[in-house]
Every structure is written in structure tokens, then in C-alpha cells.
Design a protein around this motif. Structure first.
Motif, short mmCIF file in Angstrom:
data_model
loop_
_atom_site.label_atom_id
_atom_site.label_comp_id
_atom_site.label_asym_id
_atom_site.label_seq_id
_atom_site.Cartn_x
_atom_site.Cartn_y
_atom_site.Cartn_z
N ARG A 210 41.12 31.04 39.57
CA ARG A 210 40.61 32.21 40.29
C ARG A 210 41.56 33.40 40.17
NH1 ARG A 210 38.31 30.16 46.05
NH2 ARG A 210 37.98 32.43 46.24
N ALA A 211 42.84 33.13 39.94
CA ALA A 211 43.79 34.22 39.73
C ALA A 211 43.62 34.83 38.34
CB ALA A 211 45.22 33.71 39.90
N TYR A 212 43.30 34.00 37.39
CA TYR A 212 43.18 34.45 35.99
C TYR A 212 41.86 35.17 35.75
CZ TYR A 212 44.47 34.29 31.07
OH TYR A 212 44.85 34.63 29.79
N TYR A 213 40.79 34.57 36.21
CA TYR A 213 39.46 35.18 36.14
C TYR A 213 38.89 35.21 37.56
CZ TYR A 213 39.61 34.02 31.12
OH TYR A 213 39.96 33.91 29.79
N SER A 214 38.97 36.33 38.22
CA SER A 214 38.52 36.39 39.62
C SER A 214 37.07 35.92 39.75
CB SER A 214 38.63 37.83 40.14
OG SER A 214 39.97 38.21 40.27
N LEU A 215 36.87 34.87 40.52
CA LEU A 215 35.52 34.40 40.77
C LEU A 215 34.87 35.23 41.88
CD1 LEU A 215 36.04 30.53 40.63
CD2 LEU A 215 35.41 32.10 38.79
N LEU A 216 35.71 35.79 42.77
CA LEU A 216 35.24 36.68 43.83
C LEU A 216 36.07 37.96 43.78
CD1 LEU A 216 35.02 34.13 46.79
CD2 LEU A 216 33.11 35.00 45.41
N PRO A 217 35.49 39.09 44.18
CA PRO A 217 36.25 40.34 44.17
C PRO A 217 37.53 40.26 45.01
CG PRO A 217 33.91 40.78 44.47
CD PRO A 217 34.09 39.30 44.57
N SER A 218 37.53 39.40 46.02
CA SER A 218 38.69 39.29 46.91
C SER A 218 39.81 38.42 46.35
CB SER A 218 38.25 38.71 48.27
OG SER A 218 37.68 37.41 48.10
N ASP A 219 39.59 37.77 45.20
CA ASP A 219 40.59 36.84 44.67
C ASP A 219 41.88 37.52 44.25
OD1 ASP A 219 39.01 34.67 45.11
OD2 ASP A 219 38.37 34.41 43.03
N THR A 220 41.78 38.71 43.70
CA THR A 220 42.95 39.44 43.23
C THR A 220 42.81 40.93 43.55
OG1 THR A 220 41.93 39.73 41.05
CG2 THR A 220 43.41 37.84 41.32
N TYR A 221 43.95 41.64 43.53
CA TYR A 221 43.93 43.08 43.77
C TYR A 221 45.11 43.74 43.05
CZ TYR A 221 44.12 47.63 45.97
OH TYR A 221 44.16 48.99 46.18
#
Length: 343
Positions: free
Chosen positions: A317-328
Motif C-alpha cells: 500500500r505504500a508502494y502503490y496506494s490502494l487508498l488516497p489516504s495511504d500516502t501523502y
């Protein structure tokens, strides 16, 4: 519910194992890691500390057995290096030597903070590459990951019987203090050549087995999670500040807090996989005891650290955000694609 989670984890494992197969070479020439026991791959083995994981059942699913990783298999640094396309694990500072350091070094240890030894590695790279300009050009192309702060809560703020921090500072004040100190460390890292930096936010510490056992509860401790989230919120503001001030660099956050919410309501997953000690190394696995047979059904291996499978979920999920909230403001894949110096 358990079956569905195991199937999900198995699918993620297949995806992670397939990513490297389609990459002819690593996406970056070098990868440097800073942080605590969530990323440590052996730096604490010979230190005079109880925070060591160089004995079974740690490493039960790792190819080399117990190596100092605080989990049953690979940790976050290992899995991210795999996804990046590195053929070998990034070596720990304690044993890194020769030209191996050109592909990166892992400085993480069981205590939070950016290690001072980073300056020594830069000097060694200068010697290998011949001059400082070549070293700077090389370091500008690397990926840097930093994951610190958990110990500032678990082994400090949340231990009022030993430390005064919770009496001296409100949760907001303490988060501000930590963020200010963190900012100085990240600026130092930038000064040493870092231009693409991944910051791992803090997880829901109020849901870890150690907290549940200490508070004698089966539900997450909301006050602890709220305090941790204050730090994460300030970290987001810090990233905005760094990105605005250092336009030739890019910092991004991995929202581990949000990801760990997958397990917050599933108390049966929050039991540690190994028998944990209640004495010297409290919360760590009792040496030479058998772990649970189905590690994939557990979020935690001991009272603090996730299992390899739980870690895989976070890294994907860090590499390819599954949700918009996963990374910023972006996932790791887009960070690597960003048009920065050396990018």
C-alpha cells in the motif's frame, strides 16, 4: 473473516513476489534505511541492550534464520528493497563493508533516531568513488526511508513511572517537540544528499498487544492512539514545509496509522504469535520457544512487531496506494518517477 484475511494476504504475497520478476534492475541504485526495530536487520546483535532479536523464534521464516530482525521473516526494509528490485538485502551498518555500501546501508536499530554513523559511510563512499562531487551525484539518486518515533511513546511518554515527559508536556506539546527534533534530523539527511525520502508514520500504538496487556483490555486504547495521531498530523505539516523549502527534493509519508486500522477491531488477530517475556526483554519472544503455526493469521509476532505478512500489506500500500489516504503527497512508485535531481 480469518479466511478472507488470509486469502488477501496470500494475494498480496503473490503480487509482491511478481513485482521483482518484471524488473531488469533496481529502480534506484541505492537505498538507505534509518529507524527503529521495525526496520532493524541486525545492528543491535552485538550491542549491550535487551532490544535484540538474534535468537529463535525470530527468523523462523527467514532464509538465514535469526539475524536480528524483530519478526518471523522479512521486515519493512527487506520487503521494500525486494519491491525496488534489489537482488540482495541492504546490509546492516554493523557488517556493511567494501563496495556493498554503494547500494545502501541499513542504520536502523532497536532505538529510535537517525544514527550518527551516517557521516562515516559518506566518507567511505568518497574514497570508493574518488571525489565528493561523484559521491553527491550518487547519493542524490538514492531512496531514503526513515521510520522513528514509536519508541518515544512506548518507551517514554507512555511510561510515567520512569519518565516525566507525560507530566511535563500535553500530548500536543510532546508531538510538537518530537516533530521539531525530527525536522532537524531530516534537514541533516537532506544536507548529506538525500533527495527522495519516505517517512513511515506511527501505527496505532494503542492497539499493539503490549498496550492491551498493560491496560488489561481487549479494545484499543483511544487516548494513546489520539496522542500518536497528533504526531502524525504534525508530521504531515512538516512534510509540506520540507517540500516547500527544498524544491530539489521530495518527502512523502506512509500512513501506517490508517493501514493498521485493518486490525484494530479484530482482537483475535492482536495476540502475539510467540510466547512473550514478562521479565528482562518484556514483550519480546521468549528465546527458543515455538511460535504459532499459522503466522499469516496474526498481525503481530511479538508484543510490538508485526509479522512478515502484516508488513507486506503495508509495503504494498505504500508502494502503490490502494487508498488516497495511504500516502501523502504521493506513493513510493510516483516518488521514484518524480522529476527531481537524479530522478
Amino acid at each position: 473473516m480469518v479466511a478472507r484475511i488470509i486469502v488477501t494476504f496470500t494475494t498480496i504475497l503473490m503480487i509482491l513476489n511478481s513485482i521483482k520478476l518484471v524488473q531488469a534492475e533496481s529502480r534506484v541504485p541505492c537505498f538507505f534505511i534509518f529507524g527503529d526495530s521495525l526496520l532493524d536487520n541486525g545492528n543491535n546483535n552485538n550491542l549491550n541492550t535487551t532490544a535484540r532479536a538474534h535468537y529463535p523464534p525470530y527468523g523462523v521464516d527467514f532464509p538465514g534464520g535469526p539475524t536480528g530482525r524483530f519478526t518471523n521473516g522479512r521486515n519493512m526494509a527487506d520487503i521494500l528493497a525486494h519491491v525496488l528490485g534489489f537482488g540482495n538485502f541492504i546490509p546492516p551498518f554493523a557488517s556493511a563493508s567494501g563496495r556493498d555500501i554503494l547500494q545502501g546501508v541499513n542504520y536502523a536499530s532497536g532505538s529510535a533516531g537517525i544514527r550518527n554513523e551516517s557521516g562515516k559511510t559518506i566518507s567511505r563512499i568518497v574514497n570508493l568513488l574518488g571525489n565528493k562531487d561523484a559521491t553527491n551525484a550518487h547519493l542524490n539518486k538514492c531512496l531514503y526511508s526513515v521510520g522513528i518515533g514509536s519508541n518515544d511513546y512506548i518507551n517514554n511518554y507512555l511510561m510515567p513511572e520512569k519518565y516525566q515527559s507525560s507530566r511535563l508536556y500535553t500530548p500536543s506539546q510532546y508531538a510538537t517537540l518530537l516533530t521539531q527534533q525530527y525536522a532537524q534530523q531530516l534537514k541533516t539527511l537532506y544536507g548529506d544528499g538525500a533527495r527522495k525520502v519516505v517517512l513511515f508514520g506511527l501505527p496505532q500504538i494503542g492497539c499493539i498487544p503490549q498496550m492491551l496487556q498493560t491496560q488489561k483490555t481487549r479494545t484499543c486504547v483511544d487516548s494513546t492512539n489520539e496522542a500518536v495521531q497528533l504526531f502524525n498530523d504534525k508530521l504531515k505539516s512538516l512534510v509540506n514545509e520540507l517540500n516547500n523549502n527544498f524544491t530539489d527534493a521530495k518527502f512523502t509519508i506512509v500512513n501506517i496509522y490508517s493501514m493498521s486500522s485493518l486490525f484494530s477491531g479484530l482482537s483475535f488477530l492482536n495476540f502475539p504469535c510467540c510466547n512473550v517475556s514478562k521479565t528482562v526483554a518484556e514483550g519480546q519472544c521468549v528465546p527458543n520457544t515455538a511460535p504459532c503455526p499459522i503466522r499469516a493469521a496474526h498481525a503481530f509476532f511479538d508484543n510490538f512487531h508485526p509479522t512478515e505478512t502484516g508488513t507486506m500489506v503495508a509495503i504494498l500500500r505504500a508502494y502503490y496506494s490502494l487508498l488516497p489516504s495511504d500516502t501523502y503527497p504521493m506513493d513510493i512508485n510516483h516518488l521514484l518517477l518524480s522529476g527531481l535531481l537524479g530522478g
